[in-house]
Design an enzyme around this catalytic site. Structure first.
Site, short mmCIF file in Angstrom:
data_model
loop_
_atom_site.label_atom_id
_atom_site.label_comp_id
_atom_site.label_asym_id
_atom_site.label_seq_id
_atom_site.Cartn_x
_atom_site.Cartn_y
_atom_site.Cartn_z
N GLY A 18 0.50 -1.05 0.20
CA GLY A 18 0.18 -0.08 0.31
C GLY A 18 0.64 1.28 0.09
O GLY A 18 0.47 1.81 -0.65
N GLN A 25 -7.77 -0.75 3.33
CA GLN A 25 -8.50 -0.80 4.10
C GLN A 25 -10.13 -1.87 3.17
O GLN A 25 -10.54 -2.32 4.42
CB GLN A 25 -9.44 -0.07 5.26
CG GLN A 25 -7.83 -0.09 6.18
CD GLN A 25 -7.57 -1.21 7.20
OE1 GLN A 25 -7.99 -2.41 6.67
NE2 GLN A 25 -5.64 -1.44 7.22
N CYS A 85 0.83 1.59 13.10
CA CYS A 85 1.94 2.88 12.98
C CYS A 85 1.99 3.74 14.20
O CYS A 85 3.19 4.51 13.98
CB CYS A 85 1.95 3.69 11.59
SG CYS A 85 1.06 2.21 10.42
#
Ligand code: PLP
Length: 405
Positions: free
Chosen positions: A72, A180, A326
């Site tokens: 991604g 997502q 993250c």
């Protein structure tokens, strides 16, 4: 006790069928797909098959609209940088305040190094995009709009098909980070104005380190990684063939199971949310509860940091997340929750193929005691308020919108 994994928006377990599909590409089928001999030919056919499997999942019109990438993050970077290169006279980017760092960090870098102007559209306290601000930011100076399909923390879905049409009116390209959303929501890209879309294998029971960028035919694309002629000159470097085959199989399984799976994970998610809200006072679900992914629950607990709950859950074998993966490790609410004016953190539970009712029951069994312990006073926490009161109270206390990122 069996560990409970409810952090599927961070990553998913690779499906055993995906592993089986990949294995020959580490052994007998080791050829380089660019080679002209038989070793290359069969592998090249497998790459073509994976492209078609992905094409079917996202409803792309042509299989050559799919370029395999490392995931991604690379796809997001490739999309934005290509758009700036394709339209040198346009120097603005429109994005949202709640994008993944794969987009936001790149935007900040472009602001600092290339004098690109970035419009970060704010969201309201339910995580919904400020459409007026979006419209106002769309001008002929905009090279690309990059708005995510669904948010990784709250699961809130943005109306990307409509946003893409609006971007077209000023001649801007429209990219969506659908990392997502792919595999969780049905898609038919050929019937939309979306020019580019990023996806990632490890969010849909595929392997890590593989993803793809959809680029609609006719859109000028400038490669991020330059070198050989692989991937129709769009992404140089010898293909990660086991990863590509694995992603193809993950896409095929997602196409097959999506309907049943989304009904099933939604009912698990709702059971968890209802159970928590009934058992624990002063809790509420963050984000829009109508337009959101079926698998994601983001729950706030008044007067407790999400990280504290996550740590105690982890000690009893339950994996979830406070903020995005993250940004975990920091005690600050994530940039997404801050953009929603949430004064404290929340806990994200994200479901997938492997989860069952026993996972929900285990969370409901341990959660009340954990929250009580953290709130410090047994049986006499803050005065009980309804979830609605609490959420609206927090929202109005903080004001309607406003991004701090
Ligand atoms: N975009 C979103 C919305 C994500 O949730 C993630 C991963 O967490 C990424 C991008 C980055 O994807 P990858 O890990 O494949 O680089």
């Amino acid at each position: 006790m069996k560990p409970v994994y409810l952090d599927n928006n961070a990553t998913t377990r690779v499906d055993p069928e995906v592993v089986q599909a990949m294995l020959p590409f580490f052994t007998d089928q080791f050829g380089n797909p660019s080679s002209a001999h038989a070793f290359g030919g069969s592998v090249s056919a497998a790459v073509r098959k994976a492209r078609r499997q992905l094409q079917a999942l996202i409803g792309a019109e042509f299989d050559d609209e799919i370029t395999f990438t490392s995931g991604g993050t690379e796809s997001d970077n490739a999309a934005l940088l290509s758009a700036l290169e394709a339209a040198p006279n346009r120097t603005e980017i429109v994005t949202s305040a709640v994008e993944h760092p794969a987009v936001l960090t790149l935007c900040a870098h472009l602001e600092n190094t290339r004098r690109v102007k970035v419009h970060r559209i704010s969201v309201d306290c339910r995580g919904r995009l400020d459409l007026d601000a979006y419209m106002a930011a769309l001008t002929p100076q905009v090279a690309i709009v990059s708005i995510m399909w669904a948010n990784n923390e709250t699961g809130v879905i943005f109306p990307v098909a409509r946003l893409a049409e609006l971007a077209k009116e000023v001649g801007a390209l429209f990219h969506t980070d659908a990392v997502q959303a792919v595999g969780k929501l049905p898609m038919d890209l050929k019937s939309t104005a979306i020019d580019m879309l990023s996806l990632s294998g490890h969010k849909l029971h595929g392997p890590k380190g593989i993803g793809a960028l959809f680029v609609k035919r006719g859109v000028n694309f400038y490669a991020l990684i330059k070198g050989g002629h692989q991937e129709y000159d769009r992404r140089a470097g010898t293909e990660n063939t086991p990863g590509i085959v694995g992603l193809g199989m993950a896409a095929e399984l997602a196409s097959k199971f999506m309907d049943d799976e989304s009904t099933r994970v939604k009912s698990l998610r709702d059971r968890l949310e209802n159970g928590v809200l009934q058992r624990i006072p002063n809790t509420f679900v963050t984000g829009d509860t109508l337009e959101r992914l079926p698998n994601t629950a983001n729950i706030a607990f008044e007067s407790i940091q999400g990280d504290a709950i996550q740590i105690l859950l982890s000690r009893v074998g339950i994996a979830c997340s406070a903020g995005s993966a993250c940004s975990s490790g920091s005690l600050e609410p994530s940039h997404v929750l801050r953009a929603m004016n949430m004064p404290h953190g929340a806990v994200r539970f994200s479901f997938a193929r492997d989860n069952g009712e026993a996972d929900v029951d285990r969370v409901l069994e341990v959660m009340p005691a954990i929250v009580e312990r953290l709130r410090g006073v047994r049986n006499s926490g803050p005065g009980k308020r309804s979830a609605e009161d609490l959420q609206f109270g927090l929202c109005s206390r903080a004001g309607r919108t406003g991004s701090r990122s």
